[in-house]
Scaffold this motif. Structure first.
Motif, mmCIF file in Angstrom:
data_model
loop_
_atom_site.group_PDB
_atom_site.id
_atom_site.type_symbol
_atom_site.label_atom_id
_atom_site.label_comp_id
_atom_site.label_asym_id
_atom_site.label_seq_id
_atom_site.Cartn_x
_atom_site.Cartn_y
_atom_site.Cartn_z
ATOM 1 N N ASN A 240 27.908 30.984 -3.382
ATOM 2 C CA ASN A 240 28.895 30.253 -4.472
ATOM 3 C C ASN A 240 30.051 30.000 -3.357
ATOM 4 O OD1 ASN A 240 31.215 33.125 -4.581
ATOM 5 N ND2 ASN A 240 31.061 33.192 -6.440
ATOM 6 N N ARG A 241 31.330 29.350 -3.800
ATOM 7 C CA ARG A 241 32.737 29.632 -2.464
ATOM 8 C C ARG A 241 32.903 30.358 -2.293
ATOM 9 N NH1 ARG A 241 31.825 23.852 -1.743
ATOM 10 N NH2 ARG A 241 31.917 22.391 -3.881
ATOM 11 N N ASN A 242 32.700 31.893 -2.992
ATOM 12 C CA ASN A 242 33.068 32.629 -2.031
ATOM 13 C C ASN A 242 31.741 33.604 -1.355
ATOM 14 O OD1 ASN A 242 36.287 33.737 -2.649
ATOM 15 N ND2 ASN A 242 35.760 33.947 -5.324
ATOM 16 N N ASP A 243 31.162 33.094 -1.093
ATOM 17 C CA ASP A 243 28.950 33.494 -0.428
ATOM 18 C C ASP A 243 28.509 34.233 -1.418
ATOM 19 O OD1 ASP A 243 28.028 32.770 1.609
ATOM 20 O OD2 ASP A 243 28.570 34.545 2.982
ATOM 21 N N LEU A 244 29.133 34.328 -2.469
ATOM 22 C CA LEU A 244 28.115 35.929 -3.122
ATOM 23 C C LEU A 244 26.867 34.298 -3.801
ATOM 24 C CD1 LEU A 244 30.686 36.373 -5.969
ATOM 25 C CD2 LEU A 244 29.817 37.569 -4.405
ATOM 26 N N LEU A 245 25.858 35.483 -3.802
ATOM 27 C CA LEU A 245 24.333 34.963 -3.958
ATOM 28 C C LEU A 245 24.929 34.609 -5.757
ATOM 29 C CD1 LEU A 245 21.447 34.709 -3.495
ATOM 30 C CD2 LEU A 245 21.052 36.591 -4.243
ATOM 31 N N THR A 246 24.457 33.691 -6.463
ATOM 32 C CA THR A 246 24.320 33.296 -7.531
ATOM 33 C C THR A 246 22.804 33.004 -8.064
ATOM 34 O OG1 THR A 246 25.153 31.357 -7.846
ATOM 35 C CG2 THR A 246 26.597 32.786 -7.547
ATOM 36 N N GLY A 247 22.298 32.562 -7.506
ATOM 37 C CA GLY A 247 20.677 32.319 -7.997
ATOM 38 C C GLY A 247 19.771 31.669 -6.651
ATOM 39 N N HIS A 248 18.692 31.470 -7.329
ATOM 40 C CA HIS A 248 17.822 30.725 -5.857
ATOM 41 C C HIS A 248 16.985 29.927 -6.118
ATOM 42 C CE1 HIS A 248 17.636 35.103 -5.176
ATOM 43 N NE2 HIS A 248 17.340 34.816 -3.664
ATOM 44 N N LEU A 249 16.940 28.852 -5.166
ATOM 45 C CA LEU A 249 16.162 27.560 -5.840
ATOM 46 C C LEU A 249 14.580 27.601 -4.994
ATOM 47 C CD1 LEU A 249 16.856 24.138 -6.388
ATOM 48 C CD2 LEU A 249 16.553 24.103 -3.965
ATOM 49 N N ARG A 250 13.643 28.046 -5.963
ATOM 50 C CA ARG A 250 12.370 28.431 -5.858
ATOM 51 C C ARG A 250 11.411 27.345 -6.457
ATOM 52 N NH1 ARG A 250 12.738 33.808 -10.194
ATOM 53 N NH2 ARG A 250 12.222 31.874 -11.944
ATOM 54 N N ALA A 251 9.745 28.190 -6.128
ATOM 55 C CA ALA A 251 8.683 27.567 -6.547
ATOM 56 C C ALA A 251 8.467 28.190 -7.808
ATOM 57 C CB ALA A 251 7.896 27.352 -5.601
ATOM 58 N N ALA A 252 8.100 27.065 -9.147
ATOM 59 C CA ALA A 252 7.718 27.651 -10.410
ATOM 60 C C ALA A 252 6.098 28.638 -10.091
ATOM 61 C CB ALA A 252 7.032 26.617 -11.190
ATOM 62 N N ASP A 253 6.279 29.497 -10.452
ATOM 63 C CA ASP A 253 5.090 30.379 -10.320
ATOM 64 C C ASP A 253 3.772 29.788 -10.099
ATOM 65 O OD1 ASP A 253 6.741 33.145 -9.577
ATOM 66 O OD2 ASP A 253 6.402 33.203 -11.948
ATOM 67 N N SER A 254 3.625 29.410 -11.150
ATOM 68 C CA SER A 254 2.067 28.816 -11.428
ATOM 69 C C SER A 254 1.568 27.812 -10.391
ATOM 70 C CB SER A 254 1.864 28.832 -13.033
ATOM 71 O OG SER A 254 2.903 27.987 -13.760
ATOM 72 N N ALA A 255 3.008 26.688 -10.390
ATOM 73 C CA ALA A 255 2.601 25.056 -9.702
ATOM 74 C C ALA A 255 1.485 24.892 -8.855
ATOM 75 C CB ALA A 255 3.525 24.471 -9.790
ATOM 76 N N PHE A 256 2.177 26.244 -7.959
ATOM 77 C CA PHE A 256 0.922 25.901 -6.574
ATOM 78 C C PHE A 256 -0.514 27.154 -6.871
ATOM 79 C CE2 PHE A 256 5.227 24.875 -6.515
ATOM 80 C CZ PHE A 256 5.333 22.946 -6.061
ATOM 81 N N SER A 257 -0.424 27.948 -7.841
ATOM 82 C CA SER A 257 -1.481 28.616 -7.260
ATOM 83 C C SER A 257 -2.593 28.475 -7.492
ATOM 84 C CB SER A 257 -1.402 29.805 -8.921
ATOM 85 O OG SER A 257 -1.385 28.496 -9.869
ATOM 86 N N ASP A 258 -3.097 27.408 -7.728
ATOM 87 C CA ASP A 258 -3.959 26.647 -7.318
ATOM 88 C C ASP A 258 -4.355 25.922 -5.891
ATOM 89 O OD1 ASP A 258 -3.106 24.641 -8.267
ATOM 90 O OD2 ASP A 258 -4.494 24.132 -9.405
ATOM 91 N N LEU A 259 -3.663 26.659 -4.987
ATOM 92 C CA LEU A 259 -3.394 25.621 -4.118
ATOM 93 C C LEU A 259 -4.217 26.727 -3.007
ATOM 94 C CD1 LEU A 259 -3.534 23.084 -1.451
ATOM 95 C CD2 LEU A 259 -0.954 24.065 -1.842
ATOM 96 N N SER A 260 -5.133 26.616 -2.221
ATOM 97 C CA SER A 260 -5.514 27.805 -0.753
ATOM 98 C C SER A 260 -5.445 27.059 0.278
ATOM 99 C CB SER A 260 -6.058 28.617 -1.185
ATOM 100 O OG SER A 260 -7.619 28.217 -1.464
#
Lengths: 337, 337
Positions: free
Chosen positions: A314-334
């Protein structure tokens, strides 16, 4: 879009999912074998700026590089959606001079630099942007270079019926193995045409770009030149703090990566002879980047931590969250053995 | 989010749908009757800046307005996510002086103005932004005003355990008829806490804000003051070329409208004693605006054409598409006879 695509990326805040981004994606080989896919791949998708390498390819295949003495930095800029930082505009300026043209030759329009620091710096020094700062200026220089080299009138080079755009259309059709006669067509942000195609056609094109032997002979050497130029000068493709530039730099010469507006992303991966194409339903570029990281990681590439689970501060450089891959979406890719 | 919410808004280009935004929304009366709803309303949703009126309400109910001599413009700014334009920072500055405080009292952090023209103007004149330019500075002034009026230490006023935030939490619980004990909690963009709640609680709160007789007596007069201030000075709530300001101005005193980050929007509609709450899955604010327009139109309000089917124009000002409400998403919503 009639089908419901899966959630590929989540935005978290305070331990809860705040937003989510659905999308579709695939990984395809240069032979056209589908290694992995998710979501609806058939809906016509505007590739937007993700297609820039193919918009530069007719020029690269025309002999213009040698005739005009174009450098690798200039070729990389042809494939770019750049930040309008000083180095981008310097290279654009030198390129323009080689063509014997001046700024009004651009038909892409003008906007303040995409990069906020570059914008502030420009205003601070009482400069206003011109077409060189347009994130597409490199693409337009490539188009102008083709026109100049072929002796075509440069005026109107962004119109679909101009020989430059006809050459690009033929190139896209040949490289992506698709027909664009009845494809949805629109002026892009910079007025050059963008033709929509199924996402699997886009992925195939960039798989072949990773393995030029599978492209029509006409384009093979030009594709090699563009790929090499881009991975050698990834900064030119985007700029400071940008995914395309930073991840390409981190991967050495192993990947060509390119964003397109409205949540499109492509990758070309020569080692594996694979192409990747992503389209987020919402049009979110940051979400597409995280999806691309998830795919690259599962294919065995090491993406910088910064771009895997993106920290939201945020504006005070506090970590507020993440933008992350959804757990299951890519599990069958290798990666295939 | 486990359920699939409907497509509420589409992005078109060249006659095709390029992107789409799913979401959830409802219209509820101040009695708690649900007039219309779509999508999953139970998932905890961070209201973000859409809740600002309730973050200002403990101050407005405290006697601080009279004691400090606050103006309607200053009260409107308390409810704002403003552009950081000169009038916003002027009002913020006068407000700060009334509190006997200086700029370091702000705990919201600093960012360049949200409005690009304001940003360019600042840089052009070799000024750097301070906390007054933060889009949340008015909210923070309201919080500081409550602390000053109550004789509380202003330091740490953004921390959840500070009496200011405890007062705000109690106010939200009372107005939205919800408990926040176990609610997901996060620092917002400006570090003040944001508590998540089901979307139907948020809508109820703003239905009651439209009909203060249904609020706890403690807050009734303060709510009337804030509503009146905001609709009298809609520019203060957002600024130039912003939905909240322009649509509020167009609707006279008929609606209080407020955006929240990540695609949240609320409306309070006194004539109909209704509240509206929207959350776009993707977090898109422009999509939330178009969804709000669709709801307002179906409730009988006339929204300026500019904000109904939003024209998308490129760098040469060519029309390339629209941001528009999905055909079927709002068809079952109408004003009750």
């Amino acid at each position: 879009m009639e089908k419901t695509n899966p959630v590929l990326v989540e935005v978290t805040r305070g331990g809860a999912v705040e937003s989510e981004h659905r999308g579709r994606a695939l990984v395809v080989s240069s032979d056209g074998d589908r290694l992995w896919s998710t979501g609806d791949l058939d809906t016509a998708t505007y590739p937007r700026s993700a297609i820039k390498a193919f918009q530069a390819l007719p020029m690269a295949a025309s002999g213009a590089i040698e005739a005009l003495g174009l450098t690798d930095e200039e070729l990389s800029l042809c494939c770019a959606s750049h930040n309008g930082e000083p180095r981008h505009t310097q290279v654009a300026n030198g390129f323009l001079a080689k063509l014997g043209l001046a700024e009004p030759a651009f038909e892409c329009g003008t906007h303040w630099p995409m990069d906020q620091n570059a914008l502030i710096d420009l205003a601070w020094h009482h400069h206003k942007p011109d077409a060189r700062h347009n994130n597409c200026s490199g693409k337009h220089l490539g188009m102008l270079a083709l026109a100049v080299h072929q002796g075509w009138d440069t005026q109107g080079y962004v119109q679909p019926e101009h020989p430059v755009q006809q050459a690009i259309r033929s190139c896209i059709e040949a490289c992506c193995d698709t027909r664009l006669d009845d494809a949805p067509l629109s002026p892009d942000g910079c007025t050059a045409p963008t033709w929509a195609m199924p996402l699997h056609r886009l992925a195939l094109g960039f798989a072949r770009f990773a393995d030029p032997s599978r492209l029509p002979e006409l384009y093979q050497e030009g594709a090699r030149r563009l790929y090499t130029a881009a991975v050698k000068h990834p900064f030119m493709v985007a700029g400071t703090d940008r995914y395309c530039s930073e991840v390409m730099a981190a991967l050495g010469d192993a990947a060509f990566l390119k964003v397109g507006a409205e949540g499109v992303y492509i990758a070309s991966l020569p080692e594996l002879k694979l192409g990747v194409a992503i389209k987020m339903d919402s049009g979110s570029a940051p979400a597409a980047e995280v999806a691309m990281s998830a795919i690259l990681e599962r294919l065995g590439y090491t993406v910088p931590e910064k771009w895997r689970a993106v920290e939201l501060r945020n504006r005070n450089d506090l970590l507020t969250g993440h933008l992350r891959a959804a757990d299951s979406a890519f599990s069958d890719l290798s990666r295939k053995p």
